[in-house]
Design an enzyme around this catalytic site. Sequence first.
Site, PDB file in Angstrom:
ATOM      1  N   GLU A  85      11.056 -14.566  39.853  1.00 22.21           N
ATOM      2  CA  GLU A  85      10.173 -15.623  40.386  1.00 22.21           C
ATOM      3  C   GLU A  85       8.707 -15.339  40.067  1.00 22.21           C
ATOM      4  O   GLU A  85       8.188 -14.266  40.407  1.00 22.21           O
ATOM      5  CB  GLU A  85      10.365 -15.739  41.907  1.00 22.21           C
ATOM      6  CG  GLU A  85       9.550 -16.876  42.495  1.00 22.21           C
ATOM      7  CD  GLU A  85       9.837 -17.111  43.984  1.00 22.21           C
ATOM      8  OE1 GLU A  85      10.966 -16.824  44.438  1.00 22.21           O
ATOM      9  OE2 GLU A  85       8.924 -17.587  44.674  1.00 22.21           O
ATOM     10  N   LYS A 265      12.017 -15.389  53.827  1.00 23.92           N
ATOM     11  CA  LYS A 265      12.398 -15.421  52.405  1.00 23.92           C
ATOM     12  C   LYS A 265      11.248 -14.886  51.555  1.00 23.92           C
ATOM     13  O   LYS A 265      11.434 -14.127  50.611  1.00 23.92           O
ATOM     14  CB  LYS A 265      12.782 -16.842  52.002  1.00 23.92           C
ATOM     15  CG  LYS A 265      13.319 -16.980  50.597  1.00 23.92           C
ATOM     16  CD  LYS A 265      12.265 -17.140  49.524  1.00 23.92           C
ATOM     17  CE  LYS A 265      12.878 -17.328  48.146  1.00 23.92           C
ATOM     18  NZ  LYS A 265      11.888 -17.288  47.073  1.00 23.92           N
ATOM     19  N   ASP A 281      20.936  -1.557  46.971  1.00 27.88           N
ATOM     20  CA  ASP A 281      21.838  -2.694  47.155  1.00 27.88           C
ATOM     21  C   ASP A 281      21.115  -3.798  47.931  1.00 27.88           C
ATOM     22  O   ASP A 281      20.987  -3.729  49.158  1.00 27.88           O
ATOM     23  CB  ASP A 281      23.074  -2.181  47.919  1.00 27.88           C
ATOM     24  CG  ASP A 281      24.085  -3.269  48.215  1.00 27.88           C
ATOM     25  OD1 ASP A 281      23.757  -4.458  48.072  1.00 27.88           O
ATOM     26  OD2 ASP A 281      25.211  -2.920  48.612  1.00 27.88           O
ATOM     27  N   HIS A 378       1.211 -21.542  42.180  1.00 35.93           N
ATOM     28  CA  HIS A 378       2.520 -21.812  41.574  1.00 35.93           C
ATOM     29  C   HIS A 378       2.403 -22.685  40.338  1.00 35.93           C
ATOM     30  O   HIS A 378       3.115 -22.505  39.364  1.00 35.93           O
ATOM     31  CB  HIS A 378       3.445 -22.484  42.597  1.00 35.93           C
ATOM     32  CG  HIS A 378       4.088 -21.488  43.513  1.00 35.93           C
ATOM     33  ND1 HIS A 378       5.201 -21.752  44.248  1.00 35.93           N
ATOM     34  CD2 HIS A 378       3.766 -20.217  43.793  1.00 35.93           C
ATOM     35  CE1 HIS A 378       5.533 -20.694  44.947  1.00 35.93           C
ATOM     36  NE2 HIS A 378       4.669 -19.748  44.692  1.00 35.93           N
TER      37      HIS A 378
HETATM   38  C1  MEV Z   1       8.477 -18.785  47.908  1.00 38.50           C
HETATM   39  O1  MEV Z   1       9.353 -17.991  47.142  1.00 38.50           O
HETATM   40  C2  MEV Z   1       8.114 -18.072  49.184  1.00 38.50           C
HETATM   41  C3  MEV Z   1       7.274 -18.883  50.173  1.00 38.50           C
HETATM   42  O2  MEV Z   1       7.914 -20.136  50.439  1.00 38.50           O
HETATM   43  C4  MEV Z   1       7.169 -18.060  51.429  1.00 38.50           C
HETATM   44  C5  MEV Z   1       6.572 -18.785  52.622  1.00 38.50           C
HETATM   45  O3  MEV Z   1       6.620 -20.021  52.691  1.00 38.50           O
HETATM   46  O4  MEV Z   1       6.063 -18.079  53.502  1.00 38.50           O
HETATM   47  C6  MEV Z   1       5.928 -19.193  49.614  1.00 38.50           C
END
Ligand code: MEV
Length: 423
Positions: A85, A265, A281, A378
Amino acid sequence: MPKLISGFSKLNKQEKIQWLASNFLKENVNASEILSLYWNSDQQLQQLHDDFIENTISNYYMPFGIAPNFVINGKHYTIPMAIEESSVVAAASLVAKFWSDKGGFKAEVLNTVKVGQVHFMYDGDQESLLDYFKSKKEDLYTVTDAITKNMRKRGGGILDIELRNKTDELANYYQLHVTFETKDSMGANFINSCLEAMAQEFKKEDIQIVMSILSNYVPDCVVRAEVSCEVEKLHPTDGALFAHKMMQAVAIANVEPHRAVTHNKGIMNGIDAVVIATGNDFRAIEAGVHAYAAKSGNYKSLTACKVENGIFTFSIEVPLALGTVGGLTSTHPLSKLSLEMLDNPSAKELMQIIAVAGLAQNYAALRALTTTGIQEGHMKMHLVNILNQLEANQQEKEEVTQKLKGKVVSYSGVAETLKKIRA
Ligand code: MEV
């Protein structure tokens, strides 16, 4: 209807690819050519990768990047990251630099207890079971003596064996709940071998062993990391507002699971990248971390944020069962190199480094989300990827980037702009 095949594992690599191509790929897809691009010409190295799993037909490449400028407990690190990513490595590097002149990251391992369980069914009298367990407990240690010998020499081994009655939740269900210290190894094989030996010793006519397996839920193998500084130092113009928004962002994640999952995430972007780079792992880590995030009964943020007496503190607490010896850590050349660049850390030190990578990632995400928005950064990477897909040369890339500055990037928009330039 796809063809079924017996004895597939006995075919050689070329035969496997041929079978795949003739049964599952269109004629115009040259599988052999694509797959062979990613084979290593060094036979020995390729064999090493072939042998990691079954039915290997090639290697699946992922970018391997490094994030410099991390200061953790006063020590300097460049952190290896394996991740596909875009923006993750850049975010880690920026945040590392930002905190490097504000005391850096502080990290501390709170505990390192790992868990394994022998799950069994017993329909008899509970007192008799307890008596039987007490009479057997010493033997349960004895039967694992040979397995635990080396681990004990390193200061690890079995910490305790408990009989747990789970019959309130499931009829006749009991466990041997075993805790372990596995020092610098992740310990999965060690734990599972101990459990199977114990189960063998413990079973009898009225005790039916269901299974013996380690648990990836490790709420007592936890590391804490934090950064802190005066509120004014957080932002060039309005540190207090910035801190306030960061606290709100964490507060939202604590009450809203939809947001908490995305919030965490983002943390895992940092954690997994280092976990993978160091040959650990990541599925085990993921499962354990998310269970920990839900330990209160509600899924919540793994990070916390506060301001006290003008000091902003941003912290994380995560369970991380990691190894720095054994398994892939010592066989994959890039895992070895990753550990090398981290100065061959102990498992505890690696826990600290990885928690910091997660914290840095969350700081970067929340900083962007509560200020400029996430798309600004992004979009830049998105544009690079689209331009690569369209096979733009360097000059075309620069021209398109210039023309689309500040605009929303879409595939069709980029393709259109490139077409005009090329015309
Ligand atoms: C994207 O991979 C991760 C984010 O969505 C985390 C977040 O929203 O805190 C930018």
